[in-house]
Design an enzyme around this catalytic site. Structure first.
Site, PDB file in Angstrom:
ATOM      1  N   SER A 165      39.801  -1.530 -44.167  1.00 60.43           N
ATOM      2  CA  SER A 165      39.531  -2.748 -44.602  1.00 60.43           C
ATOM      3  C   SER A 165      39.173  -2.803 -46.006  1.00 60.43           C
ATOM      4  O   SER A 165      38.307  -2.222 -46.392  1.00 60.43           O
ATOM      5  CB  SER A 165      38.455  -3.259 -43.707  1.00 60.43           C
ATOM      6  OG  SER A 165      38.754  -3.736 -42.216  1.00 60.43           O
ATOM      7  N   HIS A 212      37.292  -9.199 -45.106  1.00 59.09           N
ATOM      8  CA  HIS A 212      37.050 -10.079 -43.904  1.00 59.09           C
ATOM      9  C   HIS A 212      35.381 -10.078 -43.822  1.00 59.09           C
ATOM     10  O   HIS A 212      34.773  -9.028 -44.334  1.00 59.09           O
ATOM     11  CB  HIS A 212      37.712  -9.628 -42.680  1.00 59.09           C
ATOM     12  CG  HIS A 212      37.366  -8.066 -42.025  1.00 59.09           C
ATOM     13  ND1 HIS A 212      36.221  -7.715 -41.583  1.00 59.09           N
ATOM     14  CD2 HIS A 212      38.011  -6.859 -42.321  1.00 59.09           C
ATOM     15  CE1 HIS A 212      36.242  -6.544 -41.277  1.00 59.09           C
ATOM     16  NE2 HIS A 212      37.359  -5.998 -41.744  1.00 59.09           N
ATOM     17  N   ASP A 260      55.455   4.731 -45.842  1.00 59.67           N
ATOM     18  CA  ASP A 260      54.991   5.922 -46.421  1.00 59.67           C
ATOM     19  C   ASP A 260      55.124   6.849 -45.322  1.00 59.67           C
ATOM     20  O   ASP A 260      54.044   6.753 -44.553  1.00 59.67           O
ATOM     21  CB  ASP A 260      53.744   5.707 -47.218  1.00 59.67           C
ATOM     22  CG  ASP A 260      53.503   7.067 -47.994  1.00 59.67           C
ATOM     23  OD1 ASP A 260      53.451   8.277 -47.422  1.00 59.67           O
ATOM     24  OD2 ASP A 260      53.692   6.844 -49.424  1.00 59.67           O
TER      25      ASP A 260
END
Length: 365
Positions: free
Chosen positions: A322, A180, A307
């Site tokens: 990110s 992003h 997980d």
């Protein structure tokens, strides 16, 4: 953030700093609405290869970028030497503008601008601005304040720094990261950058995420030439891109993988690669939705962390992750981009195919 009216702005001095990616801190604080269900989420911003084969990432990096021009954050009222209140830049300079010149002199950083004001011989000032794709000039009278300083009452910024994750490296040393764009925390605009660098970093602590409060990583980044890894050349809505110069220092384990086409991706088991301490590891997730035609290109994949170890350590997806690569069926399918604020076990991802197209745009494969 620097208040230009104080006359104390200066160019960035590179020193050792701790960077915690929390809500409201530069590019880690990117929020938006989801699809039609309006889910709340937040951005979670840290060998020989063939045309569609890359080295997979997952390593955290420190990011430092300088703006292309001086970003305007806001204007403010100031007091002149006569005791009266003035706001010379009001309605003339807007948040999101970039100052690129003053009185026919080009400026690149806060220091350039404040030096020009310190040497001002007359009150009238002509600022050259970039507003979107348009360039314009505006005239205003600087305010003479106590101590013979001239001030404009403009809040500005000329750099941004933080922590994110490398997604991949191509055969010609080009990287993709974050998935992003880096938006300014005060104006929310995608920042125009004049250049930047990547640096080595190490994760020092983890703030576990909870419903309504995204978690984060804390890392130590030493901004000096010995820790510099490469250059940042593009800041786009699909991530940041540039060149890695110290490949062996960053990619200690070089794992080539193919980049999957969007049509190959399916719901079900997958993994993400990230570093929560000393080493990069893979953690299990589920792909719950795949939308090749998503309205926002960095939200084509919806995922859920399954997980147990990752859940125990982070509570799910946290800021700083990110760019963490998403792998399925032995291929790189995407990168983590956002976490749902109200459920940190879930988040969005961008297609790796989209990132590869962006990094190769205008360049040889």
């Amino acid at each position: 953030m620097t208040d230009l009216k104080n006359g104390r702005g200066k160019c960035w001095k590179k020193t050792a700093v701790f960077v915690t990616l929390l809500v409201g801190v530069f590019f880690s604080a990117m929020q938006s609405n989801g699809r039609e269900d309006k889910r709340n989420e937040e951005a979670v911003s840290t060998g020989s290869t063939g045309e569609n084969t890359v080295l997979v990432g997952g390593m955290p990096v420190g990011i430092y970028m300088e703006t292309d021009g001086i970003l305007v954050l806001d204007t403010q009222e100031i007091e002149g030497e006569d005791g009266e209140k003035y706001e010379p830049a009001r309605h003339l300079v807007h948040a999101g503008d970039y100052i690129v010149g003053i009185n026919e002199r080009a400026v690149e950083c806060k220091k350039d601008l404040t030096e020009e004001l310190a040497d001002l011989k007359q009150e009238e000032v002509v600022l050259k601005l970039r507003r979107g794709t348009e360039e314009l000039e505006v005239k205003m009278d600087a305010v003479k304040c106590a101590g013979s300083d001239h001030k404009l009452g403009i809040w500005i910024r000329d750099n941004v720094q933080g922590l994110g994750t490398i997604t991949f490296l191509t055969g010609n040393s080009k990287f993709g990261a974050l998935g992003h764009g880096i938006h300014d925390a005060d104006t929310s605009v995608l920042m125009d950058i004049g250049g930047g660098s990547l640096y080595k970093t190490s994760i020092r602590s983890i703030l576990k995420g909870e419903n309504g409060m995204p978690g984060s990583m804390e890392g130590m980044i030493v901004y000096n030439r010995y820790n510099r890894l490469g250059t940042v050349e593009k800041n786009t809505e699909m991530g940041i891109y540039g060149t890695i110069e110290e490949i062996d220092a960053l990619f200690e384990e070089q794992i080539p993988v193919q980049v999957a086409e969007k049509e190959e991706i399916h719901t079900g088991d997958a993994t993400i690669r990230c570093c929560l301490g000393e080493e990069v590891r893979e953690y299990g997730i589920q792909i719950t939705e795949v939308d090749p035609n998503a309205k926002e290109e960095n939200k084509g994949i919806v995922l859920e962390v399954t997980d147990p170890e990752l859940m125990d350590e982070t509570g799910g997806i946290i800021q700083g992750m990110s760019g963490s690569p998403i792998l399925q069926d032995g291929k790189l399918i995407g990168a983590v981009t956002h976490v749902f604020v109200n459920d940190p076990t879930k988040g969005y991802g961008i297609f790796a195919e989209t990132m590869l197209e962006t990094v190769c745009d205008g360049q040889e494969s």
